[in-house]
Design an enzyme around this catalytic site. Sequence first.
Site, PDB file in Angstrom:
ATOM      1  N   SER A 196       0.834  -1.207   0.000  1.00 32.66           N
ATOM      2  CA  SER A 196       0.000   0.000   0.000  1.00 32.66           C
ATOM      3  C   SER A 196       0.866   1.253   0.000  1.00 32.66           C
ATOM      4  O   SER A 196       1.979   1.255   0.558  1.00 32.66           O
ATOM      5  CB  SER A 196      -0.858  -0.024   1.275  1.00 32.66           C
ATOM      6  N   TYR A 213      -1.563  -1.739  11.113  1.00 31.13           N
ATOM      7  CA  TYR A 213      -1.875  -2.158   9.743  1.00 31.13           C
ATOM      8  C   TYR A 213      -0.740  -1.748   8.792  1.00 31.13           C
ATOM      9  O   TYR A 213      -0.204  -2.570   8.033  1.00 31.13           O
ATOM     10  CB  TYR A 213      -3.206  -1.527   9.284  1.00 31.13           C
ATOM     11  N   LYS A 225       2.298  -3.922   6.486  1.00 32.51           N
ATOM     12  CA  LYS A 225       2.645  -3.799   5.060  1.00 32.51           C
ATOM     13  C   LYS A 225       4.157  -3.636   4.914  1.00 32.51           C
ATOM     14  O   LYS A 225       4.782  -4.274   4.070  1.00 32.51           O
ATOM     15  CB  LYS A 225       1.918  -2.602   4.434  1.00 32.51           C
TER      16      LYS A 225
END
Length: 341
Positions: free
Chosen positions: A127, A152, A156
């Site tokens: 992302s 989160y 990544k």
Amino acid sequence: MAKRVLVSGGAGYIGSHVTVELINAGYEVVVADNMSNCDMTCFEGVKKITGRDDIPFFEIDCCDYEAVEKLFAENSIDAVIHFAAYKAVGESVAQPIKYYRNNLVSFLNILEVAKAKGGCNVLFSSSATVYGEAENLPVTEQTPRLPATSPYGNTKQMCEDILRDSVAAYDGVKGIALRYFNPIGAHPSALIGELPRGVPNNLVPFITQTAIGKRKQLSVFGNDYDTHDGTGVRDYIHVVDLAKGHVAAVKYATATLGCDVFNLGTGTGYSVLDMVKAFETANNIPVPYEIAPRRPGDIDECYADPTRAYEILGWKAEYGIEDMCRDANNWQSKNPNGFEA
Ligand code: UDP
């Protein structure tokens, strides 16, 4: 050419669009999903769009090593695109262990099996969040990653690092991290799309739910950002374009060695108010909104330099902002209830 591609999380929003484009491009696809954040709507939609009733589907959790091992052993997988991960930023702050356990263990299992079978092309769903609030825009793949501001985002970054180190260490394991900007919209057939659970966190699902009357009005989070109209600017990309970027990356992964990273964005930033206007124009539906306080953790703007994906993968986004808004609305209108499980 990789023949059989495993799409983990393939019954979800992006995974289902990628499955369609892989099949359109002539790949065999095996879908795995633990159904934790979707129902069968999208997988059924994929079958209708592709006219393929025989797409292998496995309801497994990639955190279950033996299940992943068995899946690879029984399906002669040449490449895997790993989507299976939790993705709600706020929830990750409240429940970090849940996020670290799920997002890291599932990816480690995929890599471990790839290594054990002597190699595989592994594509990781990353992302633009890894860039944080970049000093210079647009962001290129060389733009330094900044410390993650949520568990989160940290998963990544950690998975990108684990991929890079695994590719360096294990013969035959090849890797690509694809950094998505803001995927929105739905397949033009309106047979697959995003099914947010409960109140959407993301802008466009909130706009579409407001447009059909499910929400009273959109809250525009802040109008004092350093952007052309004060509202946050992002690089929105049609999910079908994003899916085609994966097909180009699978093709490239099988032809090269090593580990690589690509931005998948359009290169153009739109503000929240630009998006409201584009949606109203594309669909001829008003979107009532109010200006609300900033959402903690949001940044002023972020948009991609997608040059590298064009030069190396031969891919670029084709759909415009009104196409994205039209397809988002068509999907929402046909699926007013979303996924409420
Ligand atoms: N946003 C907003 N209202 C909402 C949801 C989002 O104003 O209900 C804004 C948000 O502040 C940001 C942009 O829309 O400027 C995109 O937010 P989203 O959550 O979709 O993506 P991300 O922040 O992850 O880029």
